[in-house]
Design a protein around this motif. Structure first.
Motif, short mmCIF file in Angstrom:
data_model
loop_
_atom_site.label_atom_id
_atom_site.label_comp_id
_atom_site.label_asym_id
_atom_site.label_seq_id
_atom_site.Cartn_x
_atom_site.Cartn_y
_atom_site.Cartn_z
N UNK A 1 0.83 -1.21 0.00
CA UNK A 1 0.00 0.00 0.00
C UNK A 1 0.86 1.25 0.00
N UNK A 2 1.88 1.26 0.85
CA UNK A 2 2.75 2.44 0.96
C UNK A 2 3.51 2.68 -0.34
N UNK A 3 3.85 1.63 -1.06
CA UNK A 3 4.57 1.79 -2.33
C UNK A 3 3.78 2.62 -3.34
N UNK B 1 2.55 11.77 1.30
CA UNK B 1 1.92 11.31 2.54
C UNK B 1 0.90 12.34 3.01
N UNK B 2 -0.33 11.91 3.19
CA UNK B 2 -1.39 12.78 3.69
C UNK B 2 -2.11 12.09 4.84
N UNK C 1 15.86 -5.16 -1.70
CA UNK C 1 16.55 -4.14 -0.91
C UNK C 1 16.53 -2.82 -1.67
N UNK C 2 16.81 -2.89 -2.97
CA UNK C 2 16.80 -1.68 -3.80
C UNK C 2 15.42 -1.05 -3.84
N UNK C 3 14.39 -1.88 -3.95
CA UNK C 3 13.01 -1.38 -3.97
C UNK C 3 12.70 -0.58 -2.71
N UNK D 1 12.85 8.15 -1.53
CA UNK D 1 11.88 8.99 -2.24
C UNK D 1 10.98 9.71 -1.24
N UNK D 2 10.56 9.00 -0.20
CA UNK D 2 9.66 9.59 0.80
C UNK D 2 10.41 10.45 1.82
#
Length: 355
Positions: free
Chosen positions: A194-196, A201-202, A285-287, A294-295
């Protein structure tokens, strides 16, 4: 939302939580009721809290400065004296309205005052909602060392109201996301999936994940209240994360990190250690690294910082017989506990994060 039963207390949600709070006051009839706040929760949360109640109560407000640097025994000493001066007795109630510093320290203060007075936690940050709301951990820092002094002590109840999240800065909201990511990687990969999908972020996109996160932590804690086995998975990312957080806190030339920012770094590095030790797939790991950076952005860590951070690992509470213990992953939702890691591998993990 349905209330969640933790170890001998309930976590209540939204409007029904305020009803349960008032029911508790009517049943328990505290001799005095104290509300512990910092200047932020006094200004932005207290009025919201009292307006949700059906009538006025004679609350005594105790205010302390905000920030991790005040989470120490000196502040506890101030609180114990304040409670004494205000006539608190063993029938008094302490309500902790704030983030993790307030709920951790308020719980510790209450649990040690006159050998223990009851307390209620009303977390106002995402981090404290999904992390500190269940588990019974209370405590304070010893210098820059996180949560070195404390005990297990349960509140009478916890009240979760996601409306308080509207008072947070984007950085503070993001800090709590790190703990939700941890639950996803170690226990329920659907949370991570889901977070991906998040572009940003809201409050609206994070609120549905709060209940799930609390339910996950409660399942883990209920099975292992004193952290003898399964509960250790909740430390994923925290061994290195706490050391990084402490190092940045004490460094005069570093910008202090939020807890979540440090744990996010710790998770990336400990996933890389999982790749080295247990062949956790490097592409995954990279993902995780790419999405976390990014976040959260990328924390600037220099190679000259590595050894000083590693030196702080010796103070981690999970250590046994001088060994630094890590939680690592074989795969998503499949953890290895009590892992020891050579210093050379730690250096490799630092280098992986900073490239």
């Amino acid at each position: 939302m349905t209330s969640i039963l933790s170890n001998n207390y309930f976590v209540h949600f939204s409007n029904s939580g305020y009803l349960k709070f008032e029911e508790f006051l009517e049943d328990f009839k505290p001799s005095k009721c104290f509300i512990l706040v910092d200047e932020n929760t006094r200004n932005y949360c207290y009025d919201n809290f009292v307006t949700k109640l059906s009538k006025q109560y004679p609350f005594e407000i105790i205010e302390i400065p905000s920030g991790e640097s005040f989470k120490n025994l000196e502040t506890c000493n101030f609180l114990w004296k304040k409670l004494t001066d205000l006539g608190a007795d063993r029938k008094s109630l302490l309500v902790n309205l704030g983030g993790g510093v307030i709920t951790d320290m308020g719980g510790f203060t209450a649990s040690t005052f006159k050998r223990g007075i009851p307390f209620i936690n009303i977390p106002t940050t995402l981090l404290s909602m999904v992390d500190a709301s269940v588990g019974g951990k209370t405590g304070v820092d010893l210098g820059v060392l996180k949560n070195q002094i404390g005990l297990f002590s349960n509140p009478e109840m916890v009240l979760i109201d996601s409306n308080y999240l509207e008072t947070l800065s984007p950085r503070e909201l993001l800090s709590g996301l790190a703990e939700i990511i941890k639950y996803g990687l170690t226990y329920d990969i659907q949370l991570w999936n889901e977070i991906k999908t998040f572009k940003s972020l809201t409050v609206s996109n994070i609120t549905p994940l709060i209940y799930i996160s609390i339910a996950i932590k409660n399942e883990v804690v209920s099975e292992d209240p004193k952290e003898n086995g399964l509960r250790k998975i909740l430390n994923f990312g925290h061994t290195l994360g706490h050391a990084i957080e402490s190092y940045f806190l004490e460094s005069k030339d570093k910008v202090t990190l939020t807890h979540g920012e440090a744990i996010a770094v710790g998770m990336v590095m400990e996933l890389y250690l999982s790749h080295i030790k247990f062949n956790f797939p490097l592409n995954l790991v990279e993902e995780v690294k790419n999405k976390i950076q990014d976040l959260f952005g990328k924390v600037e860590i220099s190679s000259t910082d590595f050894n000083a951070i590693i030196d702080l690992l010796i103070h981690d509470k999970k250590n046994i017989n001088g060994n630094v213990n890590f939680v690592l992953l074989n795969s998503f939702e499949n953890c290895e506990l009590n892992c020891t890691v050579e210093n050379s591998f730690l250096i490799d993990a630092f280098n992986y994060y900073i490239i």
